[in-house]
Each structure stands twice: as structure tokens, then as C-alpha cells.
Write an enzyme that holds these catalytic residues in place. Structure first.
Site, short mmCIF file in Angstrom:
data_model
loop_
_atom_site.label_atom_id
_atom_site.label_comp_id
_atom_site.label_asym_id
_atom_site.label_seq_id
_atom_site.Cartn_x
_atom_site.Cartn_y
_atom_site.Cartn_z
CE LYS A 17 42.88 -66.84 -44.18
NZ LYS A 17 44.14 -67.08 -43.83
NE ARG A 93 46.31 -77.23 -49.58
CZ ARG A 93 46.29 -76.18 -48.42
NH1 ARG A 93 45.54 -75.59 -47.76
NH2 ARG A 93 47.66 -76.01 -47.95
NE ARG A 110 46.48 -68.21 -48.97
CZ ARG A 110 46.72 -69.36 -48.57
NH1 ARG A 110 47.75 -69.96 -48.69
NH2 ARG A 110 45.88 -69.60 -47.24
CG ASN A 122 46.75 -66.36 -45.84
OD1 ASN A 122 45.58 -65.96 -45.59
ND2 ASN A 122 47.48 -67.42 -45.93
CG HIS A 125 41.33 -71.76 -44.37
ND1 HIS A 125 42.27 -72.48 -44.04
CD2 HIS A 125 40.02 -72.71 -44.79
CE1 HIS A 125 41.96 -73.88 -43.66
NE2 HIS A 125 40.47 -74.03 -44.16
#
Length: 192
Positions: A17, A93, A110, A122, A125
Site C-alpha cells: 500500500k 497471510r 504488518r 497496514n 493487502h
């Protein structure tokens, strides 16, 4: 698409991000140090429409406008991640960490790069299911599909080449021929 417990998934989709783009090199290193490969990536500015489509499942949340705003405030890196172990979705993940960076475990992306006060900032994704992987790759890479397929084929050829090379080296026929050649060479050179 029904997901079997033992089914393998070699690819997943991820976004670095805007809030974490200054750490993209460290994030990629972290990804690769954990056994994943960034197989295909591109940087771009997302449109408001694309972000709203991507986060449509959050549209009823009060924080939705802030999510959209944060995703268009700078460039992102869109990535297809490869896991040779076949646990790309769950494995990546886990490396990414919990949504709220301050709740993420130490050693996760994160935890290390996400905001400790804003849940929507965070760092990354990652797709949560095989359906999301397919939808998100198509959403963000539909104009790159030919190039991606070529890269996947290159990886598959490379994997196959190494697998075949290993089989060739490991085969008994090769070992036996090597022993015969060794004995003949010794005899020819007058060695015992």
C-alpha cells in the site's frame, strides 16, 4: 470453487500500500527471505473506482472513505507471489500478519511496517481465498495476462528443468555408466 484441506495453491496476490511503499525493498526482501518469490510485480497509482471496487466488501464501514483515500494517496506495488511449497494463500497471510498492525505478531510485515494507530494503513493487502486470488489478479493485471502467463510458464519450465536434471543425475543408468567409464579409464591408464 470448493477448497480441499490438502489442496495446494502456488500463487497469491498482494499489494504494498502507499503508506509502505518507502519500505518496498525491505518488504520484498522479507517475502523472499521467507521462501516466497515475487513472480510478477508492477507499480501504479490506483483510481478511486478501482479501489472502491476492490474494497466493496468494506463499503458499509465508517472507515471506508479513509481506506479509499489512503489507497489513492500514492503509488502501490501490485504483486503475484509464488510459493514453491504450495501454501501461498495461507502462508503469505501468516507472514503478512493481522489486520491491525499493533496486533500483528513480531516478524510479520504488518508488525514491522504497518501503522500502530490506523488499521487501514497496514502496509499490505493479501488475497484470503482462491476465488479472491483469481478475482484480484484479473482486476489488477487483466492487461498483463499474456506477460504473466509467459512468466508462469518460465517458472514452470525452470522447475521442470531442475526436476529433470535431478532425475537424470540420480538415475541408476547414469551411475552405472559412470562406473564403467571410470573402470575403463583406470584400465587404459594402467591403474589397478
Amino acid at each position: 470453487m470448493t477448497e480441499k484441506k490438502d489442496e495446494k495453491f502456488y500463487h497469491t496476490f498482494s499489494i504494498i500500500k502507499p503508506d509502505a511503499m518507502k519500505y518496498k525493498d525491505e518488504i520484498i526482501k522479507m517475502i523472499e527471505d521467507n521462501g516466497f518469490k515475487v513472480m510478477y510485480a508492477k507499480c501504479e497509482y490506483l483510481t478511486k473506482e478501482k479501489v472502491e471496487e476492490h474494497y466493496a466488501h468494506c463499503k458499509d464501514l465508517d472507515v471506508f472513505p479513509k481506506i479509499v483515500e489512503s489507497m489513492i494517496e500514492g503509488p502501490v506495488m501490485l504483486m503475484i507471489i509464488y510459493d514453491p511449497k504450495g501454501n501461498a494463500i495461507d502462508g503469505f497471510r501468516k507472514l503478512q500478519g493481522k489486520t491491525k498492525s499493533w496486533e500483528a505478531e513480531e516478524g510479520t510485515i504488518r508488525y514491522q511496517f504497518g501503522s500502530k494507530s490506523k488499521a487501514y494503513k497496514n502496509a499490505t493487502h493479501a488475497s484470503a481465498s482462491p476465488v479472491e486470488v483469481k478475482d484480484e489478479i484479473f482486476r489488477f493485471f487483466k492487461n498483463d495476462i499474456e506477460d504473466i502467463v509467459e512468466k508462469i510458464n518460465d517458472y514452470n519450465r525452470l522447475d521442470e528443468m531442475f526436476t529433470n536434471a535431478y532425475k537424470f543425475i540420480d538415475s541408476m543408468t547414469v551411475i552405472e555408466k559412470a562406473e564403467e567409464e571410470y573402470k575403463l579409464r583406470k584400465k587404459y591408464n594402467g591403474e589397478k
